[in-house]
Design a protein around this motif. Structure first.
Motif, PDB file in Angstrom:
ATOM      1  N   LEU A  12      26.838 -39.279  43.600  1.00 16.16           N
ATOM      2  CA  LEU A  12      27.847 -40.077  44.290  1.00 16.16           C
ATOM      3  C   LEU A  12      29.226 -39.497  44.034  1.00 16.16           C
ATOM      4  O   LEU A  12      29.538 -39.107  42.914  1.00 16.16           O
ATOM      5  CB  LEU A  12      27.798 -41.531  43.801  1.00 16.16           C
ATOM      6  N   GLN A  13      30.024 -39.473  45.076  1.00 14.31           N
ATOM      7  CA  GLN A  13      31.386 -38.977  44.941  1.00 14.31           C
ATOM      8  C   GLN A  13      32.294 -40.116  44.499  1.00 14.31           C
ATOM      9  O   GLN A  13      32.022 -41.290  44.759  1.00 14.31           O
ATOM     10  CB  GLN A  13      31.894 -38.429  46.268  1.00 14.31           C
ATOM     11  N   SER A  14      33.373 -39.762  43.854  1.00 12.09           N
ATOM     12  CA  SER A  14      34.360 -40.762  43.465  1.00 12.09           C
ATOM     13  C   SER A  14      35.111 -41.233  44.712  1.00 12.09           C
ATOM     14  O   SER A  14      35.096 -40.580  45.757  1.00 12.09           O
ATOM     15  CB  SER A  14      35.353 -40.169  42.469  1.00 12.09           C
ATOM     16  N   LEU A  15      35.775 -42.382  44.588  1.00 16.88           N
ATOM     17  CA  LEU A  15      36.574 -42.882  45.704  1.00 16.88           C
ATOM     18  C   LEU A  15      37.703 -41.910  46.038  1.00 16.88           C
ATOM     19  O   LEU A  15      38.057 -41.737  47.200  1.00 16.88           O
ATOM     20  CB  LEU A  15      37.139 -44.258  45.379  1.00 16.88           C
ATOM     21  N   ASP A  16      38.278 -41.293  45.005  1.00 13.20           N
ATOM     22  CA  ASP A  16      39.336 -40.313  45.252  1.00 13.20           C
ATOM     23  C   ASP A  16      38.816 -39.161  46.106  1.00 13.20           C
ATOM     24  O   ASP A  16      39.497 -38.702  47.021  1.00 13.20           O
ATOM     25  CB  ASP A  16      39.880 -39.765  43.931  1.00 13.20           C
ATOM     26  N   ALA A  17      37.600 -38.712  45.829  1.00 10.46           N
ATOM     27  CA  ALA A  17      37.027 -37.612  46.601  1.00 10.46           C
ATOM     28  C   ALA A  17      36.725 -38.057  48.037  1.00 10.46           C
ATOM     29  O   ALA A  17      36.926 -37.299  48.982  1.00 10.46           O
ATOM     30  CB  ALA A  17      35.764 -37.098  45.925  1.00 10.46           C
ATOM     31  N   LEU A  18      36.250 -39.292  48.187  1.00 10.03           N
ATOM     32  CA  LEU A  18      35.918 -39.789  49.522  1.00 10.03           C
ATOM     33  C   LEU A  18      37.153 -39.968  50.388  1.00 10.03           C
ATOM     34  O   LEU A  18      37.154 -39.641  51.572  1.00 10.03           O
ATOM     35  CB  LEU A  18      35.178 -41.125  49.432  1.00 10.03           C
ATOM     36  N   PHE A  19      38.224 -40.524  49.803  1.00 12.74           N
ATOM     37  CA  PHE A  19      39.407 -40.857  50.585  1.00 12.74           C
ATOM     38  C   PHE A  19      40.527 -39.832  50.451  1.00 12.74           C
ATOM     39  O   PHE A  19      41.563 -39.976  51.073  1.00 12.74           O
ATOM     40  CB  PHE A  19      39.924 -42.250  50.191  1.00 12.74           C
ATOM     41  N   GLY A  20      40.344 -38.827  49.635  1.00 14.94           N
ATOM     42  CA  GLY A  20      41.336 -37.776  49.519  1.00 14.94           C
ATOM     43  C   GLY A  20      42.619 -38.218  48.843  1.00 14.94           C
ATOM     44  O   GLY A  20      43.689 -37.732  49.176  1.00 14.94           O
ATOM     45  N   THR A  21      42.533 -39.164  47.914  1.00 16.55           N
ATOM     46  CA  THR A  21      43.721 -39.623  47.202  1.00 16.55           C
ATOM     47  C   THR A  21      43.789 -38.973  45.830  1.00 16.55           C
ATOM     48  O   THR A  21      42.788 -38.544  45.281  1.00 16.55           O
ATOM     49  CB  THR A  21      43.710 -41.157  47.032  1.00 16.55           C
ATOM     50  N   THR A  22      44.968 -38.912  45.318  1.00 15.04           N
ATOM     51  CA  THR A  22      45.161 -38.388  43.975  1.00 15.04           C
ATOM     52  C   THR A  22      45.755 -39.475  43.103  1.00 15.04           C
ATOM     53  O   THR A  22      46.251 -40.481  43.599  1.00 15.04           O
ATOM     54  CB  THR A  22      46.114 -37.175  43.982  1.00 15.04           C
ATOM     55  N   SER A  23      45.721 -39.287  41.810  1.00 17.73           N
ATOM     56  CA  SER A  23      46.249 -40.300  40.902  1.00 17.73           C
ATOM     57  C   SER A  23      47.749 -40.492  41.117  1.00 17.73           C
ATOM     58  O   SER A  23      48.270 -41.585  40.925  1.00 17.73           O
ATOM     59  CB  SER A  23      45.950 -39.935  39.451  1.00 17.73           C
ATOM     60  N   GLU A  24      48.463 -39.448  41.555  1.00 17.07           N
ATOM     61  CA  GLU A  24      49.896 -39.580  41.819  1.00 17.07           C
ATOM     62  C   GLU A  24      50.135 -40.524  42.997  1.00 17.07           C
ATOM     63  O   GLU A  24      51.088 -41.278  43.009  1.00 17.07           O
ATOM     64  CB  GLU A  24      50.537 -38.222  42.122  1.00 17.07           C
TER      65      GLU A  24
END
Length: 67
Positions: A12-24
């Motif tokens: 399973l991919q992380s939500l960041d990987a799915l939605f293309g968001t970064t912690s910044e």
């Protein structure tokens, strides 16, 4: 009864990987220009200012939210 099948792990991919968001991007509130917002036609939650909405708001005002 037959023996248990071995489960195959599904990566399973992380939500960041799915939605293309970064912690910044997630750190804090972001301000955007209102003109950048737009609706889409199949949005499931629509607010219609019609007789049913007036009836609903009067009912909530009188009885509160029952459910």
């Amino acid at each position: 009864m037959a023996g248990k099948k071995k489960s195959t792990p599904i990566p399973l991919q992380s939500l960041d990987a799915l939605f293309g968001t970064t912690s910044e991007e997630q750190a804090g509130i972001q301000q955007i220009v209102l003109d950048n917002l737009h609706s889409f036609s199949n949005h499931p939650f629509k607010v219609l200012d019609d007789d049913k909405m007036i009836e609903l708001s009067e009912s909530v005002r009188t009885h509160g939210v029952l459910v």
